[in-house]
Motif scaffolding. Structure first.
Motif, PDB file in Angstrom:
ATOM      1  N   VAL A   1       4.712   5.639   2.997  1.00 46.35           N
ATOM      2  CA  VAL A   1       4.665   6.632   3.427  1.00 46.35           C
ATOM      3  C   VAL A   1       5.039   7.736   2.326  1.00 46.35           C
ATOM      4  CG1 VAL A   1       3.286   8.520   5.128  1.00 46.35           C
ATOM      5  CG2 VAL A   1       2.877   6.066   5.694  1.00 46.35           C
TER       6      VAL A   1
ATOM      7  N   VAL B   1       3.297  -0.496   4.134  1.00 45.86           N
ATOM      8  CA  VAL B   1       2.207   0.373   3.718  1.00 45.86           C
ATOM      9  C   VAL B   1       3.569   2.134   3.703  1.00 45.86           C
ATOM     10  CG1 VAL B   1       1.077   2.022   4.951  1.00 45.86           C
ATOM     11  CG2 VAL B   1       0.460   0.811   5.116  1.00 45.86           C
TER      12      VAL B   1
ATOM     13  N   SER C   1       9.109   6.265   4.000  1.00 40.37           N
ATOM     14  CA  SER C   1       8.739   5.377   5.784  1.00 40.37           C
ATOM     15  C   SER C   1       7.978   4.701   5.281  1.00 40.37           C
ATOM     16  CB  SER C   1       8.457   6.491   7.050  1.00 40.37           C
ATOM     17  OG  SER C   1       9.188   7.844   6.796  1.00 40.37           O
ATOM     18  N   VAL C   2       8.204   3.031   6.075  1.00 41.60           N
ATOM     19  CA  VAL C   2       7.188   2.023   5.367  1.00 41.60           C
ATOM     20  C   VAL C   2       7.044   0.617   6.468  1.00 41.60           C
ATOM     21  CG1 VAL C   2       8.033  -0.517   4.007  1.00 41.60           C
ATOM     22  CG2 VAL C   2       9.165   1.608   2.952  1.00 41.60           C
ATOM     23  N   LEU C   3       6.091   0.826   6.439  1.00 43.15           N
ATOM     24  CA  LEU C   3       5.647  -0.126   7.979  1.00 43.15           C
ATOM     25  C   LEU C   3       5.267  -2.014   7.122  1.00 43.15           C
ATOM     26  CD1 LEU C   3       3.346   2.486   9.239  1.00 43.15           C
ATOM     27  CD2 LEU C   3       5.141   2.197  10.523  1.00 43.15           C
ATOM     28  N   LEU C   4       6.310  -2.861   8.000  1.00 41.82           N
ATOM     29  CA  LEU C   4       6.054  -3.996   7.338  1.00 41.82           C
ATOM     30  C   LEU C   4       5.144  -4.456   8.292  1.00 41.82           C
ATOM     31  CD1 LEU C   4      10.089  -4.237   6.675  1.00 41.82           C
ATOM     32  CD2 LEU C   4       7.629  -3.731   4.478  1.00 41.82           C
ATOM     33  N   GLU C   5       3.988  -5.075   7.657  1.00 39.14           N
ATOM     34  CA  GLU C   5       3.083  -6.353   8.535  1.00 39.14           C
ATOM     35  C   GLU C   5       4.040  -7.509   9.039  1.00 39.14           C
ATOM     36  OE1 GLU C   5      -1.407  -6.242   8.011  1.00 39.14           O
ATOM     37  OE2 GLU C   5      -1.057  -3.678   7.859  1.00 39.14           O
ATOM     38  N   PRO C   6       3.614  -8.208  10.121  1.00 41.00           N
ATOM     39  CA  PRO C   6       4.571  -9.457  10.268  1.00 41.00           C
ATOM     40  C   PRO C   6       4.482 -10.256   8.728  1.00 41.00           C
ATOM     41  CG  PRO C   6       2.901  -9.275  12.168  1.00 41.00           C
ATOM     42  CD  PRO C   6       3.532  -7.945  10.881  1.00 41.00           C
TER      43      PRO C   6
ATOM     44  N   ARG D   1       0.274  -7.066   4.950  1.00 44.75           N
ATOM     45  CA  ARG D   1       0.152  -5.780   3.818  1.00 44.75           C
ATOM     46  C   ARG D   1       1.496  -4.450   4.113  1.00 44.75           C
ATOM     47  NH1 ARG D   1      -5.633  -3.642   3.336  1.00 44.75           N
ATOM     48  NH2 ARG D   1      -4.344  -1.240   3.790  1.00 44.75           N
TER      49      ARG D   1
ATOM     50  N   VAL E   1       1.075  -1.141  -0.113  1.00 44.06           N
ATOM     51  CA  VAL E   1       0.049  -0.055  -0.255  1.00 44.06           C
ATOM     52  C   VAL E   1       0.732   1.123  -0.127  1.00 44.06           C
ATOM     53  CG1 VAL E   1      -1.783   1.021   1.277  1.00 44.06           C
ATOM     54  CG2 VAL E   1      -1.663  -0.878   1.133  1.00 44.06           C
TER      55      VAL E   1
END
Lengths: 314, 314
Positions: free
Chosen positions: B93, B91, B102-107, B89, B13
Motif C-alpha cells: 500500500v 499487497v 506498508s506491505v501485507l504478506l500472505e503466508p 499475494r 499487488v
C-alpha cells in the motif's frame, strides 16, 4: 422473489494480523475470502431469514470467477452478468492487538456502454419474476451517473417496489424515478444533501422524489419518514462488533417488510434488531440469530414529529 | 543459463492510495499486479542484463495462474511446478501523502510431502541445463526446514555454483551443503546468528559452511568475506526510493559474476551499482538503467581486514 442488484460486486478478503505495521511489513496469519458488495450481503441475510433472493450485477476477470464460485457455495441464485474488466477486491485488515479493522477498497472494473446495455436488457428480464428489487452500493467506473435511475424506471414499468441504498450523485439522479424506499446513513445524508441536520436532509430527499426515507443513525437506530407517518426505532442497548453489513441487514429486513406488506413499526423493529445482530457477527452478510430473536421484542419504536431544522447549513 | 528458484512465489499487488486510513476505509486509486518473490525478481533483473534465466518454484490456485500469465508477459521462461494450495499475494500500500509503503504478506500455499518430492525431481532435471543456481526467499508452509539443503545437495552433485538468499533456520540448515555464496542483509545476519556485529555474524556463517558471504548493509553498501579476500563496496551517494528488490538486484549481479568468472571487486562494484539503481526504480525486479551505468564507474571497492568483534553478544 427479491432481486438484489450489486453493480460493483466484490471479493471481500479478510486478513487477520497480529499488529499492522504502517510503513513496514506485516505477516498475514490467516486469509478468508467471500463474495461481497452490499446487494450480495442483503441477499445473504434474506436467504438466512428464509426469503428467496436472486443476485444480479456485474462481475469480471479472475476475481469475478472467484465471486461466482463463492455465490454457488453460499447457494445464492446467481444471475450475474459478465464484463471484460476485473472485479474489485476489498481487503479488510483485522488488527488483533489494536482491535481495529482497516479496509482497502479497489475501484472495480471499467464498464463499457455496450456492457451496460447488455446488463439493463438482462435486468429487464429478471424483474419479470421479482416482487421487490433492491439496488445497493457504489457504481463501478464507466457507468452513467443515472445508472440507478435507469434501473428504477425499468422496475417501475413492472410496478415493482424498489429499495435503493446509494449515495451522492447516483442517488440524487435516481430520486425522480420515485424509489419506494432509500436507506442513507448519517454520513451519506450529509454528503449527499449538504445538510448537517438529518431531518432536513431527509426532507430534501423526499422532496426530490423518495417516497420513504429510513435513515440509519448508528447507535441512535433508525429514523423513518414515510407517507404513512414518521418513527424512531432504537435498540435497547449498544452492541459492540463489526458495523460493516449492519446497513445491509437493515435493508434486508425492510425489503422483506415491503414484500410481506408489514406495517412500518413492525418492519422498523425488525430492521433495528437485525442490524444490531449483524454488528455482533464477524462478517458482513451474517447475523447473530439468537441476539436477533431477543432484540426483536425489545426495540423501542416511537412516533416522531418531523421538525423544520433550526440551523439550515445553506 | 541461470536457474532461479522461488519456492514461495507471489503475486505482488501494489495499491496506490492518497492516505492510508488506519482503522477506517481507504479507496485504492490504482491497482498494479506482477509476479514476484525474490527468485522471480532476480530472473527479471538477469533478463534485463541480457543473461538468460529460467524460473522454477511452486505456484497454485487462481493466484498461481495469475503469476504464470505475468511470467509469460515478461518473457521469463517458466518451469514452475503446480501445487494444490493457493499461491500467496503480497499487497504493498503506497501512501502518497505520507510517502511510505506498508506491505501485507500472505503466508503461501501449504505444500504436501508428495508435492515437495515432485518438485525436487523436477529440479534435478532442470539443473542439468543450468550453469548457476539461485535459491531465494521464504519457504511456504509445509516444507521441511532442510528444503534448501536438499536442493543445494542436488545442485552440488552436478558441480553447480549456488547462491542462497534466505534467513533463519532454512539458511542455517543449508550451510553444511556449502553454498558458493549467501547474501544476508543486516537484519537477517542478526536474526539468524544472534550476533549484533555483522563481521562476527559473517564469520559464524562461514564456519558453518558458506564459502563466501556478501552482506548487504543498506546505505553502507556490501561487505564481502570470501576465500579470495574481503572487500567493502560502497555507493558514491545515497539513493532515495523503494528498497524492496535492492537485495535481489545485488544477487542477480553476483550470480552473473559467478557465471562469467568475474573477479570479486568488479562483481561487487556491479552489485552495488545495480542495487542502488533498483532502489531508484518503483518496482522490485526493475532498475534505473542510466543510473546503473553511471554508478558502475563510481562505486568505491576497498580491501577489508576482517576483525574479531570487540563485543560478542554471546
Amino acid at each position: 422473489m427479491i432481486l438484489t442488484v450489486t453493480l460493483n460486486a466484490a471479493l471481500d478478503v479478510t486478513y487477520r494480523v497480529e499488529r499492522l505495521q504502517v510503513g513496514g511489513s506485516t505477516r498475514v496469519l490467516a486469509v478468508a475470502e467471500r463474495a461481497g458488495g452490499k446487494g450480495i450481503n442483503v441477499a445473504r441475510v434474506l436467504r438466512t431469514l428464509g426469503h428467496p433472493a436472486e443476485v444480479t450485477g456485474l462481475v469480471g476477470g479472475a476475481t469475478g470467477r472467484a465471486i461466482r464460485l463463492e455465490l454457488a457455495d453460499a447457494a445464492l441464485p446467481d444471475a450475474m452478468v459478465t464484463v471484460a474488466g476485473e472485479s474489485r477486491r476489498t481487503v479488510a485488515v483485522v488488527d488483533e492487538q489494536a482491535g481495529e479493522t482497516s479496509v482497502l477498497l479497489e475501484p472495480g472494473p471499467r464498464v463499457t456502454p455496450g456492457q451496460w446495455r447488455a446488463f439493463t436488457a438482462r435486468f429487464a428480464e429478471l424483474v419479470r419474476s421479482a416482487r421487490v428489487v433492491v439496488l445497493s452500493g457504489s457504481l463501478p467506473p464507466g457507468l452513467p451517473v443515472d445508472a440507478y435511475a435507469q434501473l428504477l424506471r425499468i422496475a417501475g414499468e413492472h410496478g415493482l417496489p424498489t429499495v435503493l441504498d446509494a449515495e451522492g450523485e447516483p442517488l440524487l439522479a435516481a430520486l425522480p424515478e420515485r424509489p419506494a424506499l432509500i436507506k442513507p446513513n448519517a454520513d451519506e445524508l450529509r454528503a449527499t444533501t449538504g445538510e448537517a441536520d438529518p431531518q432536513a436532509a431527509i426532507a430534501r430527499l423526499r422532496e426530490a422524489g423518495a417516497r420513504s426515507v429510513v435513515a440509519s443513525l448508528g447507535a441512535e437506530g433508525l429514523l423513518a419518514v414515510t407517507p404513512e407517518g414518521s418513527w424512531r426505532a432504537r435498540p435497547p442497548h449498544p452492541v459492540a462488533g463489526n458495523p460493516t453489513g449492519a446497513g445491509d441487514a437493515a435493508v434486508a429486513a425492510l425489503a422483506a417488510g415491503l414484500l410481506a406488506g408489514t406495517d412500518w413499526p413492525s418492519a422498523l423493529a425488525r430492521a433495528v434488531a437485525l442490524s444490531a445482530a449483524a454488528v455482533a457477527a464477524p462478517l458482513a452478510g451474517s447475523f447473530d440469530a439468537a441476539l436477533h430473536r431477543r432484540l426483536r421484542e425489545q426495540v423501542a419504536v416511537t412516533a416522531h414529529t418531523p421538525s423544520t431544522p433550526s440551523t439550515p447549513t445553506r
